[in-house]
Design an enzyme around this catalytic site. Structure first.
Site, PDB file in Angstrom:
ATOM      1  N   ARG A   3       0.826  -1.213   0.000  1.00  9.40           N
ATOM      2  CA  ARG A   3       0.000   0.000   0.000  1.00  9.40           C
ATOM      3  C   ARG A   3       0.864   1.268   0.000  1.00  9.40           C
ATOM      4  NH1 ARG A   3      -4.115  -0.595   4.686  1.00  9.40           N
ATOM      5  NH2 ARG A   3      -4.545   1.568   4.091  1.00  9.40           N
ATOM      6  N   HIS A  49      -6.625   7.803  12.217  1.00  8.18           N
ATOM      7  CA  HIS A  49      -6.219   6.395  12.155  1.00  8.18           C
ATOM      8  C   HIS A  49      -4.739   6.202  11.857  1.00  8.18           C
ATOM      9  CE1 HIS A  49     -10.703   5.254  11.293  1.00  8.18           C
ATOM     10  NE2 HIS A  49     -10.477   5.523  12.561  1.00  8.18           N
ATOM     11  N   CYS A  73       7.618   0.294  16.838  1.00  6.64           N
ATOM     12  CA  CYS A  73       7.989  -0.970  17.466  1.00  6.64           C
ATOM     13  C   CYS A  73       6.707  -1.568  18.028  1.00  6.64           C
ATOM     14  CB  CYS A  73       9.012  -0.723  18.579  1.00  6.64           C
ATOM     15  SG  CYS A  73       9.234  -2.178  19.607  1.00  6.64           S
ATOM     16  N   CYS A 132      12.856  -4.406  15.565  1.00  8.95           N
ATOM     17  CA  CYS A 132      13.208  -3.154  16.242  1.00  8.95           C
ATOM     18  C   CYS A 132      14.692  -3.196  16.604  1.00  8.95           C
ATOM     19  CB  CYS A 132      12.351  -3.013  17.494  1.00  8.95           C
ATOM     20  SG  CYS A 132      12.848  -1.630  18.520  1.00  8.95           S
ATOM     21  N   CYS A 157      14.893  -3.415  20.676  1.00  9.62           N
ATOM     22  CA  CYS A 157      14.442  -4.543  21.517  1.00  9.62           C
ATOM     23  C   CYS A 157      14.156  -5.813  20.718  1.00  9.62           C
ATOM     24  CB  CYS A 157      13.201  -4.133  22.311  1.00  9.62           C
ATOM     25  SG  CYS A 157      11.723  -4.038  21.297  1.00  9.62           S
ATOM     26  N   THR A 191     -16.914   8.679   3.096  1.00  7.63           N
ATOM     27  CA  THR A 191     -16.795   7.658   4.149  1.00  7.63           C
ATOM     28  C   THR A 191     -18.091   6.866   4.241  1.00  7.63           C
ATOM     29  OG1 THR A 191     -16.452   7.233   6.510  1.00  7.63           O
ATOM     30  CG2 THR A 191     -17.343   9.398   5.950  1.00  7.63           C
ATOM     31  N   PRO A 209     -21.076   9.076  -3.524  1.00  6.81           N
ATOM     32  CA  PRO A 209     -21.944   8.566  -4.595  1.00  6.81           C
ATOM     33  C   PRO A 209     -22.966   7.551  -4.092  1.00  6.81           C
ATOM     34  CG  PRO A 209     -19.622   7.916  -4.950  1.00  6.81           C
ATOM     35  CD  PRO A 209     -19.665   8.710  -3.692  1.00  6.81           C
ATOM     36  N   ALA A 217     -16.382  13.003  -4.903  1.00 10.65           N
ATOM     37  CA  ALA A 217     -15.854  14.164  -4.181  1.00 10.65           C
ATOM     38  C   ALA A 217     -14.995  15.041  -5.088  1.00 10.65           C
ATOM     39  CB  ALA A 217     -15.044  13.690  -2.979  1.00 10.65           C
TER      40      ALA A 217
HETATM   41  C1  BJW Z   1     -16.601   7.943  -2.621  1.00 15.43           C
HETATM   42  C2  BJW Z   1     -15.953   7.933  -3.862  1.00 15.43           C
HETATM   43  C3  BJW Z   1     -15.682   9.194  -4.457  1.00 15.43           C
HETATM   44  C4  BJW Z   1     -16.179   5.890  -3.231  1.00 15.43           C
HETATM   45  N1  BJW Z   1     -16.066  10.321  -3.804  1.00 15.43           N
HETATM   46  N2  BJW Z   1     -16.968   9.065  -2.010  1.00 15.43           N
HETATM   47  C5  BJW Z   1     -19.317   0.871  18.635  1.00 15.43           C
HETATM   48  C6  BJW Z   1     -20.210   0.010  18.066  1.00 15.43           C
HETATM   49  C7  BJW Z   1     -19.764  -1.076  17.314  1.00 15.43           C
HETATM   50  C8  BJW Z   1     -18.408  -1.329  17.139  1.00 15.43           C
HETATM   51  C9  BJW Z   1     -17.514  -0.466  17.714  1.00 15.43           C
HETATM   52  C10 BJW Z   1     -17.965   0.610  18.453  1.00 15.43           C
HETATM   53  N3  BJW Z   1     -16.877   1.305  18.891  1.00 15.43           N
HETATM   54  C11 BJW Z   1     -15.773   0.686  18.443  1.00 15.43           C
HETATM   55  C12 BJW Z   1     -16.137  -0.398  17.728  1.00 15.43           C
HETATM   56  C13 BJW Z   1     -15.211  -1.344  17.062  1.00 15.43           C
HETATM   57  C14 BJW Z   1     -14.632  -0.819  15.777  1.00 15.43           C
HETATM   58  C15 BJW Z   1     -15.733  -0.527  14.765  1.00 15.43           C
HETATM   59  O1  BJW Z   1     -16.096   0.592  14.505  1.00 15.43           O
HETATM   60  N4  BJW Z   1     -16.271  -1.539  14.131  1.00 15.43           N
HETATM   61  C16 BJW Z   1     -17.300  -1.319  13.105  1.00 15.43           C
HETATM   62  C17 BJW Z   1     -16.910  -2.038  11.830  1.00 15.43           C
HETATM   63  C18 BJW Z   1     -18.625  -1.675  13.624  1.00 15.43           C
HETATM   64  N5  BJW Z   1     -13.833   0.378  16.013  1.00 15.43           N
HETATM   65  C19 BJW Z   1     -12.606   0.298  16.515  1.00 15.43           C
HETATM   66  O2  BJW Z   1     -12.116  -0.777  16.812  1.00 15.43           O
HETATM   67  C20 BJW Z   1     -11.838   1.581  16.725  1.00 15.43           C
HETATM   68  N6  BJW Z   1     -11.277   1.602  18.037  1.00 15.43           N
HETATM   69  C21 BJW Z   1     -11.995   1.946  19.124  1.00 15.43           C
HETATM   70  O3  BJW Z   1     -13.119   2.384  19.043  1.00 15.43           O
HETATM   71  O4  BJW Z   1     -11.314   1.772  20.310  1.00 15.43           O
HETATM   72  C22 BJW Z   1     -12.082   1.666  21.508  1.00 15.43           C
HETATM   73  C23 BJW Z   1     -12.795   0.322  21.465  1.00 15.43           C
HETATM   74  C24 BJW Z   1     -12.107  -0.810  21.115  1.00 15.43           C
HETATM   75  C25 BJW Z   1     -12.766  -2.050  21.063  1.00 15.43           C
HETATM   76  C26 BJW Z   1     -14.132  -2.119  21.328  1.00 15.43           C
HETATM   77  C27 BJW Z   1     -14.821  -0.955  21.683  1.00 15.43           C
HETATM   78  C28 BJW Z   1     -14.135   0.272  21.768  1.00 15.43           C
HETATM   79  C29 BJW Z   1     -10.645   1.632  15.777  1.00 15.43           C
HETATM   80  C30 BJW Z   1     -11.054   1.776  14.357  1.00 15.43           C
HETATM   81  C31 BJW Z   1      -9.804   1.778  13.481  1.00 15.43           C
HETATM   82  C32 BJW Z   1     -10.146   1.656  12.018  1.00 15.43           C
HETATM   83  N7  BJW Z   1      -8.955   1.373  11.303  1.00 15.43           N
HETATM   84  C33 BJW Z   1      -9.005   1.264   9.862  1.00 15.43           C
HETATM   85  C34 BJW Z   1      -7.629   0.800   9.353  1.00 15.43           C
HETATM   86  C35 BJW Z   1      -6.619   1.942   9.400  1.00 15.43           C
HETATM   87  C36 BJW Z   1      -5.286   1.524   8.869  1.00 15.43           C
HETATM   88  C37 BJW Z   1      -5.315   1.159   7.411  1.00 15.43           C
HETATM   89  O5  BJW Z   1      -5.661   1.996   6.534  1.00 15.43           O
HETATM   90  O6  BJW Z   1      -4.993   0.026   7.116  1.00 15.43           O
HETATM   91  O7  BJW Z   1      -9.350   2.536   9.294  1.00 15.43           O
HETATM   92  S1  BJW Z   1     -10.332   0.214   9.288  1.00 15.43           S
HETATM   93  C38 BJW Z   1     -10.753   1.184   7.884  1.00 15.43           C
HETATM   94  O8  BJW Z   1     -12.091   1.733   8.012  1.00 15.43           O
HETATM   95  C39 BJW Z   1      -9.788   2.375   7.905  1.00 15.43           C
HETATM   96  C40 BJW Z   1     -10.688   3.493   7.492  1.00 15.43           C
HETATM   97  O9  BJW Z   1     -10.125   4.724   7.907  1.00 15.43           O
HETATM   98  C41 BJW Z   1     -11.997   3.152   8.176  1.00 15.43           C
HETATM   99  C42 BJW Z   1     -13.193   3.831   7.612  1.00 15.43           C
HETATM  100  O10 BJW Z   1     -13.406   3.469   6.299  1.00 15.43           O
HETATM  101  P1  BJW Z   1     -13.906   4.571   5.255  1.00 15.43           P
HETATM  102  O11 BJW Z   1     -12.889   5.631   5.130  1.00 15.43           O
HETATM  103  O12 BJW Z   1     -15.271   4.991   5.590  1.00 15.43           O
HETATM  104  O13 BJW Z   1     -13.831   3.755   3.890  1.00 15.43           O
HETATM  105  P2  BJW Z   1     -14.893   2.745   3.247  1.00 15.43           P
HETATM  106  O14 BJW Z   1     -14.150   1.922   2.283  1.00 15.43           O
HETATM  107  O15 BJW Z   1     -15.683   2.056   4.283  1.00 15.43           O
HETATM  108  O16 BJW Z   1     -15.937   3.686   2.486  1.00 15.43           O
HETATM  109  C43 BJW Z   1     -15.560   4.428   1.365  1.00 15.43           C
HETATM  110  C44 BJW Z   1     -16.715   5.324   0.984  1.00 15.43           C
HETATM  111  O17 BJW Z   1     -16.294   6.154  -0.064  1.00 15.43           O
HETATM  112  C45 BJW Z   1     -17.954   4.570   0.491  1.00 15.43           C
HETATM  113  O18 BJW Z   1     -19.104   5.065   1.162  1.00 15.43           O
HETATM  114  C46 BJW Z   1     -18.020   4.916  -0.991  1.00 15.43           C
HETATM  115  O19 BJW Z   1     -19.345   5.010  -1.491  1.00 15.43           O
HETATM  116  C47 BJW Z   1     -17.336   6.256  -1.000  1.00 15.43           C
HETATM  117  N8  BJW Z   1     -16.730   6.654  -2.259  1.00 15.43           N
HETATM  118  N9  BJW Z   1     -15.708   6.668  -4.218  1.00 15.43           N
HETATM  119  C48 BJW Z   1     -16.686  10.228  -2.603  1.00 15.43           C
HETATM  120  N10 BJW Z   1     -15.068   9.297  -5.639  1.00 15.43           N
END
Ligand code: BJW
Length: 245
Positions: free
Chosen positions: A69, A118, A126, A146, A149, A187, A213, A230
């Site tokens: 990536r 994120h 590490c 690392c 360590c 998002t 979209p 966007a």
């Molecule tokens: C266009 C387009 C164009 C296409 N123009 N638009 C409460 C309830 C339920 C679950 C949880 C909760 N609180 C926490 C959780 C657990 C979890 C979670 O949310 N799970 C859900 C799946 C339900 N969250 C976490 O674990 C978070 N931590 C946390 O809350 O800690 C405390 C805690 C821990 C454990 C339990 C409870 C509390 C951490 C979340 C970290 C997310 N990390 C990632 C990876 C980052 C590193 C990497 O890149 O590899 O972040 S996951 C991934 O999803 C990445 C993204 O930033 C994130 C969001 O995705 P995003 O950006 O919305 O992308 P897509 O692909 O989903 O959508 C793209 C959109 O674009 C689409 O809508 C298209 O239509 C659109 N699009 N072309 C405009 N041209």
């Protein structure tokens, strides 16, 4: 056609928050999270690689995915959406950009006040000490170790189940609560806690605008839903608000 009322709101607001997701980089050629992966990675779901459990199970697989990536992102450019958001930062003193993206494209487009929820694809930590590591011995091992360590190195991003950087989270919660206009851009509004920011802004009285979209769980409460890419919508918004020349 963009609603004139929205343009006036945007120009008059003193606190504007934009939250971006993977869709804002899609037009640069960076796949979104919920797109099916292609090529080498087509057997895996992105969501299943971005977890501590995946890294524990197969650190080489996860490290190599992030290395792939990084090289993909190095080969692409910011698109008109990133550039228009950087211009908005200059036009509106009370503009705040929050991103879930780890690709650094907002910064490369010229945005300077980016609140990254994120992490950063180009930061290496590490896995034991959780501190940044800048140089390591590259003997082809994946992940490398690392130098202090000997624990495996990992990308400096936030995986599912991990907590977000506390200082950034506090800031974005406060900003969302006082925002007058909240733009949710590219998002899926599925991943917490980022997905709650727009709702929090809505409940505090902000005008919520979705640019995407596709429909998302936010669409039902958004005051304005702008369906489309966007990279077309944000430059058009900017051009109507501040016509060139
Ligand atoms: C266009 C387009 C164009 C296409 N123009 N638009 C409460 C309830 C339920 C679950 C949880 C909760 N609180 C926490 C959780 C657990 C979890 C979670 O949310 N799970 C859900 C799946 C339900 N969250 C976490 O674990 C978070 N931590 C946390 O809350 O800690 C405390 C805690 C821990 C454990 C339990 C409870 C509390 C951490 C979340 C970290 C997310 N990390 C990632 C990876 C980052 C590193 C990497 O890149 O590899 O972040 S996951 C991934 O999803 C990445 C993204 O930033 C994130 C969001 O995705 P995003 O950006 O919305 O992308 P897509 O692909 O989903 O959508 C793209 C959109 O674009 C689409 O809508 C298209 O239509 C659109 N699009 N072309 C405009 N041209």
């Amino acid at each position: 056609m963009l609603p004139g009322g929205l343009i006036d709101l945007l120009k008059d607001a003193t606190e504007v928050v934009a939250l971006t997701g993977a869709g804002v980089s899609a037009e640069s050629g960076v796949p979104t999270f919920r797109d099916a992966q292609t090529g080498l990675w087509s057997r895996y779901r992105a969501e299943d690689l971005a977890t501590p459990a995946a890294f524990q199970r197969d650190p080489a697989l996860v490290w190599n995915w992030y290395a792939w990536r990084r090289s993909l992102v190095e080969g692409v450019k910011p698109n008109p959406a990133h550039l228009a958001l950087a211009t908005l930062e200059q036009r509106l003193p009370g503009f705040h950009l929050i991103t879930q993206n780890v690709d650094g494209l907002h910064f490369r487009a010229g945005s300077r006040k980016v609140l990254a929820l994120h992490g950063d694809l180009f930061l290496t930590l590490c896995s034991a000490e959780k501190t940044p590591v800048e140089t390591w011995r590259d003997d082809g091992e994946a992940p490398p170790r690392c130098p202090r360590c000997d624990a495996p190195l990992r990308p400096g991003v936030v995986w599912f189940g991990e907590t977000l950087p506390q200082d950034v989270l506090s800031k974005v919660l406060a900003l969302s609560a006082v925002s007058q206009v909240f733009l949710s851009i590219g998002t899926s509004a599925l991943v917490q806690p980022a997905a709650s920011l727009a709702r929090m802004a809505y409940e505090s009285g902000a005008v919520v605008v979705e640019i995407n979209p596709e429909a998302t769980p936010l669409s039902d409460i958004a005051h304005f839903v702008l369906r489309g890419p966007a990279g077309e919508i944000i430059p058009a918004l900017l051009e109507i608000a501040w016509p060139a020349g």
